[in-house]
Design an enzyme around this catalytic site. Sequence first.
Site, mmCIF file in Angstrom:
data_model
loop_
_atom_site.group_PDB
_atom_site.id
_atom_site.type_symbol
_atom_site.label_atom_id
_atom_site.label_comp_id
_atom_site.label_asym_id
_atom_site.label_seq_id
_atom_site.Cartn_x
_atom_site.Cartn_y
_atom_site.Cartn_z
ATOM 1 N N LYS A 128 -11.846 -2.607 -6.002
ATOM 2 C CA LYS A 128 -12.323 -1.378 -6.616
ATOM 3 C C LYS A 128 -11.159 -0.521 -7.085
ATOM 4 O O LYS A 128 -11.270 0.174 -8.079
ATOM 5 C CB LYS A 128 -13.153 -0.577 -5.610
ATOM 6 N N LYS A 139 0.806 -1.214 0.000
ATOM 7 C CA LYS A 139 0.000 0.000 0.000
ATOM 8 C C LYS A 139 0.839 1.264 0.000
ATOM 9 O O LYS A 139 0.392 2.307 -0.456
ATOM 10 C CB LYS A 139 -0.927 0.028 1.224
ATOM 11 N N LYS A 151 -6.596 -10.085 -7.381
ATOM 12 C CA LYS A 151 -7.863 -10.177 -6.664
ATOM 13 C C LYS A 151 -8.786 -9.036 -7.079
ATOM 14 O O LYS A 151 -8.331 -7.929 -7.336
ATOM 15 C CB LYS A 151 -7.593 -10.103 -5.154
#
Length: 331
Positions: free
Chosen positions: A195, A112, A192
């Site tokens: 959004k 991230k 995976k």
Amino acid sequence: MAQRVFSGIQPTGTLHIGNYFGAIRNWASLQEDHDCIYCIVDYHAITTEIDPQVLRAASRSMALDLIACGIDPQRTILFTQSAVPEHAELAWILGCVTGYGDLARMIQFKDKSAGKKFISAGLFIYPVLQAADILLYRAAGVPVGEDQVQHLELSRRIARRFNARFGEFFPEPEPIVGKGARIMSLADPTIKMSKSAGEAHYIGVMEDERSIRGKIRSAVTDIGLEPGTTMSPGVANLFEVLDLSGELLGDQSIAAELCSEFQSGKLMYSHLKDAVFESLMQVLRPIGERRRELETSGIVEDILREGADKARVIARENITKVREMAGLVVG
RNA sequence: AGGCCCGUAGCUCAAUUGGCAGAGCAUCCGACUCCAAAUCGGAAGGUUGGGGGUUCAACUCCUCCUGGGCCUGCCA
């Protein structure tokens, strides 16, 4: 008393079918024989930049989605994390028994934060807050996906270290592994479904039919395989959605039929896609309807308030004990 | 607290001495395909971080603000 289960989900605005088949559906079935606490984790959401108005709307929207998907506020505690600030307090205390090195090793943090301009300390501490979420309720079980296993292991480690330092208090939370449904992105079946990858990658649970049809139609397949070959990731993913939908609808004959067509090399992917669309819509339509009813009834706020009240009772009791054990002032 | 560097499309970056804001990737539409992918064709995308100033003309120069990176110092 039934085993207590805790899980959280970030208010991302709307659920996609990966969330639904991968997590929420399991959340719903765990309600049958567990004492469930489900939390919309808005403290987690602010680890990356997010507009305050967007966040507030997203939290409410997520509550609607969850209830529409079968989370039952009668049986289960459903609430918004920040309504119980004890989460933040416990996170601080647990942060003090968490090793810097442990956090630095977290894969999700590395993913991230990679390439980000601004990396908040909150993002780094994220797994500690997650541990606090679980331990605050002394939950015995946590439904987790594969990607959260590492974080749960850290939670166990943190619990162990707290217990060793201050005395036995937190049970080590056990992972509850669901059916293992892992829906992949339509546009890139090697990652995976999420959004953040972009519009073409996911199907929203509440998305309108025309849009869903379009996305399934343009889902990645393959260049045509020889009979008997193993499925390409994209095709396998479509079958996965078809299987899961069929399972919920109690009719897997279509999936079985198409599967044997695949094996004999006769399967037309357009037929598969049509079938996926039809089955999926049978699952999603009632959810959407329920969601619309809820929306107009305007009872979400009450549900969340009641949920927070119930959660707070448990949280206060436990945090008081933790304060005592840690030598902090007990007010 | 002091010093240095940086901010241009969703992303990575261009733009001569101050002279029409551009490319690649991603995105969207079309062709092809059973559907996709690949390929081909097309489109969209911008308050150049923000305000003020100099100038005929500012992404470019000056100034303040904001955000980010790095170095030094101080400290509960």
